[in-house]
Design a protein around this motif. Structure first.
Motif, PDB file in Angstrom:
ATOM      1  N   THR A  59     -37.270  19.991  15.083  1.00 19.44           N
ATOM      2  CA  THR A  59     -35.993  19.553  15.653  1.00 19.44           C
ATOM      3  C   THR A  59     -35.781  18.055  15.441  1.00 19.44           C
ATOM      4  OG1 THR A  59     -36.115  21.309  17.295  1.00 19.44           O
ATOM      5  CG2 THR A  59     -34.641  19.498  17.795  1.00 19.44           C
ATOM      6  N   HIS A 143     -28.530  23.375  17.328  1.00 20.18           N
ATOM      7  CA  HIS A 143     -29.858  23.528  16.729  1.00 20.18           C
ATOM      8  C   HIS A 143     -30.924  23.147  17.750  1.00 20.18           C
ATOM      9  CE1 HIS A 143     -33.224  21.982  14.127  1.00 20.18           C
ATOM     10  NE2 HIS A 143     -33.036  23.171  13.568  1.00 20.18           N
ATOM     11  N   TYR A 146     -31.010  25.759  20.567  1.00 12.29           N
ATOM     12  CA  TYR A 146     -31.638  26.979  20.062  1.00 12.29           C
ATOM     13  C   TYR A 146     -33.161  26.859  20.109  1.00 12.29           C
ATOM     14  CZ  TYR A 146     -33.072  30.418  16.506  1.00 12.29           C
ATOM     15  OH  TYR A 146     -33.686  31.425  15.821  1.00 12.29           O
ATOM     16  N   HIS A 147     -33.674  25.744  19.595  1.00 11.16           N
ATOM     17  CA  HIS A 147     -35.129  25.582  19.579  1.00 11.16           C
ATOM     18  C   HIS A 147     -35.698  25.272  20.956  1.00 11.16           C
ATOM     19  CE1 HIS A 147     -35.676  26.532  15.488  1.00 11.16           C
ATOM     20  NE2 HIS A 147     -34.958  25.513  15.031  1.00 11.16           N
TER      21      HIS A 147
END
Length: 174
Positions: A59, A143, A146-147
């Motif tokens: 990330t 992103h 999500y992680h």
């Protein structure tokens, strides 16, 4: 400053603070723990062994690359997909991972805050679709979220406590 950019910066900062809380509460022996391993437990060719540490590093490295590429990319640019292996390796080996990531996050935030309205409106290509730079910033936010969800699930599998999502956000959002 563009109102949408200002909103992004506030929400993204809140998500970064929240991510750091997750990482700070991760037991050291679970950072590189692999609860199960099979062919589907990877993210493309970029993360072949999924761990809490590898998700967090992935990330941060992505955000660093994107912040620098997006700041002065040209209209219609196609963003490169290759990873920054030296930065990935440095962060994977870091004994002060959250602090190191926070320094990079501060640099990214300064870059994002400096994007002009003209830069934010440019169209770019990523994963065979068109985005504006501003739209891609929201993609960067998604992103990370999500992680963070992936990290949350890994921590729960490890029987480690996770911060409560909504009560962990800053008091004032955007």
């Amino acid at each position: 400053m563009n109102g949408e950019l200002e909103r992004f910066l506030k929400l993204f900062e809140s998500l970064a603070v929240l991510t750091d809380k997750w990482m700070a509460s991760t037991p050291d022996d679970k950072l590189d723990w692999v609860p199960f391993d099979n062919y589907n437990m990877k993210f493309g060719d970029r993360i072949s062994t999924i761990t809490i540490r590898s998700l967090y590093v992935h990330t941060i490295v992505g955000e660093c690359r994107w912040a620098r590429i997006l700041k002065d990319c040209e209209e219609g640019s196609s963003l490169p997909r290759e990873a920054d292996k030296p930065l990935t390796d440095r962060l994977m080996a870091s004994k002060t991972l959250v602090a190191d990531a926070n320094v990079l996050h501060r640099q990214n935030m300064a870059l994002f805050a400096g994007y002009s309205d003209q830069q934010l409106a440019k169209n770019i290509q990523w994963t065979k679709r068109e985005w504006t730079v501003m739209g891609f910033l929201w993609g960067i936010y998604c992103h990370r979220a999500y992680h963070l969800g992936n990290i949350d699930l890994y921590m729960r599998e490890a029987d480690a406590p996770t911060p409560d999502f909504f009560s962990s956000f800053q008091q004032v959002l955007a």
